[in-house]
Scaffold this active site. Sequence first.
Site, mmCIF file in Angstrom:
data_model
loop_
_atom_site.group_PDB
_atom_site.id
_atom_site.type_symbol
_atom_site.label_atom_id
_atom_site.label_comp_id
_atom_site.label_asym_id
_atom_site.label_seq_id
_atom_site.Cartn_x
_atom_site.Cartn_y
_atom_site.Cartn_z
ATOM 1 N N TYR A 155 -9.457 -13.921 3.475
ATOM 2 C CA TYR A 155 -8.576 -14.059 2.275
ATOM 3 C C TYR A 155 -7.697 -15.334 2.719
ATOM 4 O O TYR A 155 -7.033 -15.091 3.557
ATOM 5 C CB TYR A 155 -7.905 -12.875 1.973
ATOM 6 N N LYS A 167 -5.710 -3.494 -5.725
ATOM 7 C CA LYS A 167 -7.266 -3.613 -6.303
ATOM 8 C C LYS A 167 -7.677 -2.004 -6.965
ATOM 9 O O LYS A 167 -7.274 -1.445 -7.721
ATOM 10 C CB LYS A 167 -8.021 -4.068 -5.239
ATOM 11 N N ASP A 189 -9.516 -6.290 7.091
ATOM 12 C CA ASP A 189 -9.384 -6.066 5.580
ATOM 13 C C ASP A 189 -10.442 -5.341 4.927
ATOM 14 O O ASP A 189 -11.730 -5.811 4.732
ATOM 15 C CB ASP A 189 -9.101 -7.171 4.892
ATOM 16 N N ARG A 242 14.237 4.564 2.442
ATOM 17 C CA ARG A 242 13.547 3.540 2.922
ATOM 18 C C ARG A 242 12.531 4.297 4.011
ATOM 19 O O ARG A 242 11.422 3.744 4.410
ATOM 20 C CB ARG A 242 14.301 2.301 3.468
#
Length: 403
Positions: free
Chosen positions: A118, A215, A190, A63
């Site tokens: 968003y 994306k 963003d 992790r």
Amino acid sequence: MTKAQSGKPAHTELTSDTKVTLAGRNPHAHHGYVNTPVYHASTQLYRTAEDYLAHKGPYFYGRRGTPTSEALEKAIQEIEGSACAGVALLPSGLAAISTALISVLRSGDHLLVSDSAYGPARTFCDTILSRCGITTSYYDPLIGGDIAALMQPNTRAVYAETPGSLTFEMQDIPAIAEVAHKNRALVLMDNTWAGPLYFKALEKGADLSIQSGSKYLGGHSDLMLGTVSANKETVQRLKDTAYTMGLCVGPDDMNLGLRGLRTLAVRLRQHCQSGLTVARWLEQRPEVLTVLHPALPGNPGHAIWKRDFTGASGLFSIVLKPVPEKAVLAFLDALSLFGLGVSWGGFESLVIPVDVKDCRSATKFEPGGPALRFHIGLEDVGDLIADLERGFAALAATRLSPT
Ligand SMILES: Cc1ncc(COP(=O)(O)O)c(C=O)c1O
């Protein structure tokens, strides 16, 4: 090491096209293999008790990082440029947004968020941040330096998205950052639409730059991934927050991010070129009222785009002249190359109706007709235009039908 020292060009001297092919790779650390191996790892063993107690070695536990995560983080950092001090990888773009916000805010703080952000980012602010005692107010994305008037004594961050990924307003990030920094507030942005290849958010004043890697970075509609790039001021807080919240990304997904990165420059160039060809074609159509694409000279955000950006992606919206809903649905249903679905950045073209009525509070989006968002993929642009012509024929046919 500089060119003079090694005989090879330093990565900083290379263009983005070359950088994406090299960034984060170190073949001779991996037996000469071109790509960094995919480490499926949780426990890491130490040779001796002394080594364990001293946490000897660069890694500790899956992790906390592996050669795979390090390769992707370093690659993105190199592409962001010298203003980037480190990158965190998160399991989705939305997780990148929430982690970045949580890393810089605390109870009692006030946050300014662009009204074009968003939708799920707004929901995070209005629910989880609100429960943590952090208040959010929304600003007109066209505000620029006038954001000064909205700064409160406890405003600690401004969250921007430019262009807005449904309505495509461009924001003046350098002007917003100047005001924010004067007021001891940080700027988060963003940057999924342009990504660091086409907009160097950290160099333009953002302190944290967020991407949905689902994306263009992934590029194939088969990946959920988020990244946050931080400057010196914010990097430690970002890394500590992601670690403390237990956030990490699966190794195969990181590998898909690395794989996508190698072709990102060439794919984006095609998305940009085909996107502009289709956008210009749509501008000429009698059914279209307006095209919302900041790289088109007539667009209200064009001057900012030209000043700050070096390219455009394949995502933009159009507004149709008023027609009944059934005509819009006929148009959409007649398309065979444009999939109907959310998200974007994959190799395939998409279209969706734009509906922002539930995610606006500071401004109104009243474009004068039905709006549609297109993602222009990597198909032949002539085929895409022929498909759109079929859509417009179906739209016109509804005018002739009695119901
Ligand atoms: C602009 C923008 N940012 C962030 C996200 C969230 O990314 P993800 O779907 O990877 O959580 C999206 C998703 O559509 C988006 O369009």
